[in-house]
Design a protein around this motif. Sequence first.
Motif, short mmCIF file in Angstrom:
data_model
loop_
_atom_site.label_atom_id
_atom_site.label_comp_id
_atom_site.label_asym_id
_atom_site.label_seq_id
_atom_site.Cartn_x
_atom_site.Cartn_y
_atom_site.Cartn_z
N LYS A 164 0.84 -1.20 0.00
CA LYS A 164 0.00 0.00 0.00
C LYS A 164 0.87 1.24 0.00
N ARG A 165 2.00 1.14 0.62
CA ARG A 165 2.89 2.29 0.73
C ARG A 165 4.33 1.83 0.81
N GLY A 166 5.19 2.42 0.01
CA GLY A 166 6.59 2.05 0.01
C GLY A 166 7.23 2.29 1.36
N SER A 167 8.25 1.50 1.67
CA SER A 167 8.92 1.59 2.96
C SER A 167 10.43 1.63 2.76
N ALA A 168 11.07 2.37 3.66
CA ALA A 168 12.53 2.42 3.61
C ALA A 168 13.14 1.05 3.93
N ASP A 169 12.32 0.16 4.51
CA ASP A 169 12.76 -1.22 4.76
C ASP A 169 12.43 -2.15 3.60
N GLY A 170 11.79 -1.62 2.59
CA GLY A 170 11.37 -2.45 1.47
C GLY A 170 12.53 -2.82 0.57
N PRO A 171 12.24 -3.58 -0.48
CA PRO A 171 13.29 -4.05 -1.38
C PRO A 171 13.91 -2.90 -2.18
N VAL A 172 15.15 -3.11 -2.59
CA VAL A 172 15.79 -2.17 -3.50
C VAL A 172 15.16 -2.33 -4.88
N CYS A 173 14.71 -1.22 -5.44
CA CYS A 173 14.12 -1.21 -6.78
C CYS A 173 15.04 -0.39 -7.69
N SER A 174 14.84 -0.53 -8.99
CA SER A 174 15.69 0.17 -9.95
C SER A 174 14.89 1.19 -10.74
N ILE A 175 15.52 2.31 -10.97
CA ILE A 175 14.96 3.32 -11.87
C ILE A 175 15.95 3.48 -13.01
N VAL A 176 15.53 3.11 -14.20
CA VAL A 176 16.41 3.17 -15.36
C VAL A 176 16.03 4.39 -16.19
N VAL A 177 16.93 5.35 -16.23
CA VAL A 177 16.68 6.61 -16.95
C VAL A 177 17.14 6.44 -18.40
N ASP A 178 16.36 6.97 -19.32
CA ASP A 178 16.74 6.88 -20.73
C ASP A 178 18.06 7.63 -20.98
N PRO A 179 18.90 7.08 -21.88
CA PRO A 179 20.22 7.68 -22.11
C PRO A 179 20.16 9.15 -22.53
N ARG A 180 19.08 9.55 -23.19
CA ARG A 180 18.94 10.96 -23.59
C ARG A 180 19.14 11.91 -22.42
N TRP A 181 18.75 11.49 -21.23
CA TRP A 181 18.74 12.37 -20.06
C TRP A 181 19.92 12.12 -19.13
N ARG A 182 20.91 11.36 -19.59
CA ARG A 182 22.04 10.96 -18.74
C ARG A 182 22.64 12.13 -17.97
N GLU A 183 22.94 13.22 -18.66
CA GLU A 183 23.64 14.33 -17.99
C GLU A 183 22.78 15.00 -16.92
N SER B 180 6.42 9.81 -5.00
CA SER B 180 6.97 9.05 -3.88
C SER B 180 8.33 9.62 -3.51
N VAL B 181 8.65 9.55 -2.24
CA VAL B 181 9.99 9.92 -1.80
C VAL B 181 10.75 8.63 -1.51
N VAL B 182 11.94 8.53 -2.11
CA VAL B 182 12.73 7.31 -1.96
C VAL B 182 14.11 7.64 -1.40
N GLU B 183 14.72 6.60 -0.87
CA GLU B 183 16.11 6.71 -0.42
C GLU B 183 17.01 6.25 -1.57
N LEU B 184 17.97 7.08 -1.94
CA LEU B 184 18.89 6.71 -3.02
C LEU B 184 20.00 5.83 -2.45
N VAL B 185 20.04 4.59 -2.93
CA VAL B 185 21.01 3.61 -2.41
C VAL B 185 22.27 3.59 -3.26
N GLY B 186 22.12 3.80 -4.56
CA GLY B 186 23.29 3.78 -5.43
C GLY B 186 22.92 4.18 -6.84
N VAL B 187 23.96 4.51 -7.61
CA VAL B 187 23.78 4.89 -9.02
C VAL B 187 24.84 4.16 -9.82
N ASP B 188 24.41 3.53 -10.93
CA ASP B 188 25.34 2.87 -11.84
C ASP B 188 24.96 3.32 -13.25
N GLY B 189 25.73 4.25 -13.79
CA GLY B 189 25.38 4.80 -15.10
C GLY B 189 24.05 5.53 -15.02
#
Lengths: 152, 152
Positions: free
Chosen positions: A45-64, A117-126
Amino acid sequence: MSDEPNESELRPGEVAVGLPAVTDAGVYFIGTIHTPWRTRSECPKRGSADGPVCSIVVDPRWREALTDITQHTRIQVLYWMHRARRDLVLQTPFRTGLTTGSFALRSPVRPNPIASSVVELVGVDGTTLQVRGLDCLDGTPLIDLKPERTSH
Amino acid sequence: MSDEPNESELRPGEVAVGLPAVTDAGVYFIGTIHTPWRTRSECPKRGSADGPVCSIVVDPRWREALTDITQHTRIQVLYWMHRARRDLVLQTPFRTGLTTGSFALRSPVRPNPIASSVVELVGVDGTTLQVRGLDCLDGTPLIDLKPERTSH
């Protein structure tokens, strides 16, 4: 991917209105959100900071546009709830059975099915961000990322 | 009202990309926000609960969607920053002079110029809401209202 209302029937008390003939502005889908949840019923029902790590894949056009994103640990994510109908003004959520206005609910069903939604940023890879705190379907279209601003 | 990029020139360090040929989904403008500010330079950097009462006028089509809105004192408002260009991935804000990614800023300039503010609901008269905490231009198009959810 479609913006058409789905086929679900109205629940008691629910009211639909005619949608405007045209939209007023256009949204770009700028990436895709990957989560463990394939159906609405699986989503928390609502995301949790204890929940699983999810991925957000940004299109390459917006990389910078991701430059310096790691300077922020809490990110506001806007996404498009592409499976939600848009024509209900009164809704009767299954969980409560109480009929109320769409603007008094955070239901996906609303004129513009934009979630925040507000999320905690765990990491960035590309152009892929790992985050905690989401509750949306796998494959949900991304529309924006912003540093969180503490609400006033 | 136009979604075209404005004519402003790039500042040092700023980078524009080509926008996609088509948008992926359409937004309805569901009302209009009225504030005391007619130009960007007049707008406060950030809305304040001590700021002036502003009005949000919801289109009559969506009237019933406001049912029970008064049960909430803090409302999340999404609006469309219709004067902002959408093609910058690196920006150099005038205030800081530091070049950074668009997703690391809350600038209006972003692929989808959607702003999110949390306001205090002061009153409702028909389809007009009086609120405090906005910082946007007079005439800004409204795209959503939701009860605030305390961020996690």
